[in-house]
Motif scaffolding. Sequence first.
Motif, PDB file in Angstrom:
ATOM      1  N   ALA A 148       0.830  -1.204   0.000  1.00 29.39           N
ATOM      2  CA  ALA A 148       0.000   0.000   0.000  1.00 29.39           C
ATOM      3  C   ALA A 148       0.862   1.251   0.000  1.00 29.39           C
ATOM      4  O   ALA A 148       0.584   2.219  -0.718  1.00 29.39           O
ATOM      5  CB  ALA A 148      -0.926  -0.008   1.214  1.00 29.39           C
ATOM      6  N   SER A 149       1.929   1.225   0.786  1.00 29.33           N
ATOM      7  CA  SER A 149       2.783   2.396   0.879  1.00 29.33           C
ATOM      8  C   SER A 149       3.479   2.652  -0.452  1.00 29.33           C
ATOM      9  O   SER A 149       3.598   3.794  -0.906  1.00 29.33           O
ATOM     10  CB  SER A 149       3.818   2.183   1.992  1.00 29.33           C
ATOM     11  OG  SER A 149       4.564   3.356   2.180  1.00 29.33           O
ATOM     12  N   LEU A 150       3.917   1.577  -1.090  1.00 30.07           N
ATOM     13  CA  LEU A 150       4.566   1.693  -2.388  1.00 30.07           C
ATOM     14  C   LEU A 150       3.586   2.285  -3.409  1.00 30.07           C
ATOM     15  O   LEU A 150       3.915   3.223  -4.141  1.00 30.07           O
ATOM     16  CB  LEU A 150       5.033   0.308  -2.839  1.00 30.07           C
ATOM     17  CG  LEU A 150       5.984   0.241  -4.022  1.00 30.07           C
ATOM     18  CD1 LEU A 150       7.295   0.923  -3.680  1.00 30.07           C
ATOM     19  CD2 LEU A 150       6.235  -1.201  -4.413  1.00 30.07           C
ATOM     20  N   ALA A 151       2.369   1.740  -3.423  1.00 31.64           N
ATOM     21  CA  ALA A 151       1.374   2.198  -4.391  1.00 31.64           C
ATOM     22  C   ALA A 151       1.002   3.657  -4.146  1.00 31.64           C
ATOM     23  O   ALA A 151       0.711   4.397  -5.081  1.00 31.64           O
ATOM     24  CB  ALA A 151       0.132   1.315  -4.327  1.00 31.64           C
ATOM     25  N   ALA A 152       1.005   4.078  -2.889  1.00 30.39           N
ATOM     26  CA  ALA A 152       0.628   5.456  -2.584  1.00 30.39           C
ATOM     27  C   ALA A 152       1.758   6.419  -2.904  1.00 30.39           C
ATOM     28  O   ALA A 152       1.530   7.611  -3.107  1.00 30.39           O
ATOM     29  CB  ALA A 152       0.248   5.573  -1.101  1.00 30.39           C
ATOM     30  N   THR A 153       2.987   5.919  -2.961  1.00 30.65           N
ATOM     31  CA  THR A 153       4.136   6.810  -3.114  1.00 30.65           C
ATOM     32  C   THR A 153       4.551   6.997  -4.570  1.00 30.65           C
ATOM     33  O   THR A 153       4.885   8.097  -4.983  1.00 30.65           O
ATOM     34  CB  THR A 153       5.341   6.259  -2.307  1.00 30.65           C
ATOM     35  OG1 THR A 153       4.901   5.969  -0.989  1.00 30.65           O
ATOM     36  CG2 THR A 153       6.457   7.274  -2.260  1.00 30.65           C
ATOM     37  N   VAL A 154       4.540   5.900  -5.330  1.00 31.55           N
ATOM     38  CA  VAL A 154       5.037   6.001  -6.704  1.00 31.55           C
ATOM     39  C   VAL A 154       3.946   5.660  -7.720  1.00 31.55           C
ATOM     40  O   VAL A 154       3.015   4.918  -7.422  1.00 31.55           O
ATOM     41  CB  VAL A 154       6.238   5.048  -6.945  1.00 31.55           C
ATOM     42  CG1 VAL A 154       7.391   5.405  -6.057  1.00 31.55           C
ATOM     43  CG2 VAL A 154       5.834   3.604  -6.754  1.00 31.55           C
ATOM     44  N   ALA A 155       4.077   6.221  -8.917  1.00 33.06           N
ATOM     45  CA  ALA A 155       3.163   5.849 -10.003  1.00 33.06           C
ATOM     46  C   ALA A 155       3.959   5.799 -11.293  1.00 33.06           C
ATOM     47  O   ALA A 155       4.822   6.638 -11.535  1.00 33.06           O
ATOM     48  CB  ALA A 155       2.036   6.856 -10.115  1.00 33.06           C
ATOM     49  N   LEU A 156       3.670   4.771 -12.079  1.00 33.04           N
ATOM     50  CA  LEU A 156       4.332   4.618 -13.373  1.00 33.04           C
ATOM     51  C   LEU A 156       3.308   4.855 -14.467  1.00 33.04           C
ATOM     52  O   LEU A 156       2.197   4.340 -14.412  1.00 33.04           O
ATOM     53  CB  LEU A 156       4.898   3.199 -13.500  1.00 33.04           C
ATOM     54  CG  LEU A 156       5.337   2.767 -14.910  1.00 33.04           C
ATOM     55  CD1 LEU A 156       6.648   3.441 -15.298  1.00 33.04           C
ATOM     56  CD2 LEU A 156       5.495   1.259 -14.991  1.00 33.04           C
TER      57      LEU A 156
END
Length: 622
Positions: free
Chosen positions: A427-435
């Motif tokens: 969740a933290s990864l998804a909230a922090t980065v976007a490709l």
Amino acid sequence: MASGTSRDVLGKGLRVLGRAIREQPRIFAVAVSGSVLFGLLVIASAYVVGAVVGDVVVPAVERGAVAGGALALAASALFGISVLRVVGIFGRRLGAGYMQYRLQAAYRRRVTRRYLDLPLAWHHRNSTGTLLSNANSDVEAAWYPIAPLPFAVGTLVMLVGAVASLFVTDWALALVGLAVFPALFALNVVYSRRMAPRQARAQRLRAEVSGIAHESFDGALVVKTMGRESQETARFAARAGDLRDALISVGRLRGVFDPMLETLPSLGTLAVLVVGAVRLQQGAITVTELVSVAFLFTVLAFPVRAIGWVLAELPRSVAGWERVSRVLDATGEMPYGDVTLDPARREPATLGFADVHFGYEPAEAHQPGTEVLGEVTFTVPAGKTVALVGPTGAGKSTIASLAVRLVDPDRGRVTLDGVDVRELTAASLAATVALVAQVPFVFDDTVRANITLDRAGIGDDEVWAALRLAEADGFVAALPDGLDTMVGERGTSLSGGQRQRLTLARALAGRPRLLVLDDATSAVDPRVEAAILAGLRAPGDGGASILVVAYRRATIALADEVIYVEQGRVVARGTHPELLATVPGYANLVTAYEQAEQEREQNRTYDEVTPVPSGLEMEVDR
Ligand SMILES: Nc1ncnc2c1ncn2[C@@H]1O[C@H](COP(=O)(O)OP(=O)(O)OP(=O)(O)O)[C@@H](O)[C@H]1O
Ligand SMILES: [Mg+2]
């Protein structure tokens, strides 16, 4: 195929059935109870019919008068048995159906869930057609034998009951039963062994046929424009022909064995009549008993087939199950850590690559030279824009995948705000980065759903804000139903540039702290691209750090720093003017891009991804 493999199939098949029973024990118990009830009543009905003939019909013929009381009793017994049999059949059918379809649904869910958990590397190795058939026909095949299974189990109980009742009646007739029932069983086993390799082949070909079909439809554009229709049709026809042959060979085997399975019980009835006649003459049995046993053999013929159905489906079930469990047992998913970056922190994130090595083959299989990236070290400082430039195949998309953790490095570390991305929660990864990927993917849904993806906290205001940033608000507002417009499968109703801007808006709507743009604006007018990037860089509302794979000079010039990669290595870094002056390869590349861009400008086709440079696109781009 050796019989060893066929024996394996029987063992494996029984294990698959065991698993099914363990998963749905209660429903299975209901279905088997119904089936056993049915089986015992079949035996009972044989004896009642025997009694009617022996105690009512024969005396009536002899005496010329019907015993009314006995007849009424027999009639009500038969009626009662029929009613109870209906109950048994109902329970069995309902239970078997529930069990089969519940298992199918459960395993479809498990397989598709697994697809999403498995890493991209696994997906690269498995075709879409295979994935479709795993989740569909393989799951179905695995649980086909469940439908006749309760019937077969009930029949086994019935056969034991029948042999027991035969022994009670007369040992000579029992011997006939002991000869016929095991022969039936053996015939069924031989049948399923012969069937095994044929069914497995058919199941494999089913997957191949659907794979080819999927690929040709998916690549319809290429197939049509390259005039490959007849070749594609031929490729499909060849495989479809193989499938036909495989299925015909299945049918041929069925054609041989089905009549034998049908005939054997009739031969049993014949044997009973011959042996029974002798025993009747000897006075060892009564007419009632003879008729009962002869009738029993007749009514047993059908249920015994259920055992054959299960055995005949087992090979297909095993083939399906093995393909399903290959997915369920596949490993390599990337475990997430438990570190959470402070969600309240809205300022841009820092991305770090430290001595990253990566190859698409598993690390242990690395030959020298198969490494796609080596010694990649760079930083995207908080709030800065870094452009990634390099010739085709240099590894830019690979770096982008590593930055958002679609893949993990073989060596080295990728960090966000100093934390290794492998330690972050999903969740933290998804909230922090976007490709925003090089090839935009749009779901067959509304514009709104494509942007929110059901994420919490993204209302229409946020959607419009994201669309504005992506310079997509104009064309969306011009769509007939605005945000509610359906975009068609893979966004076919949109132009290439529109699709790109939609996927960009999707990334922006989540307000990422690091945005990775992999050539995400190539199908967009250069002026629009520059406007988008400038908008993203504008401070206010936190903003984001940006790693952008870029080609156009205008885009590159917006970056704070340029990283130039060649063959998976960082060759040079610095500002655009610095690199232009000092790195000949870089200067050549950028100049070549620029020339290509100018030619394209002259041809006025901004949308190269799909041939839809419609007036609409030009209009809203103003
Ligand atoms: N899924 C994959 N499996 C195996 N090799 C791959 C895979 N994807 C890319 N590669 C290889 O990795 C290398 C780098 O590919 P990558 O897509 O990162 O290049 P790129 O710089 O993005 O190129 P482009 O400018 O054409 O988009 C290439 O040699 C490519 O063949
Ligand atoms: Mg690429």
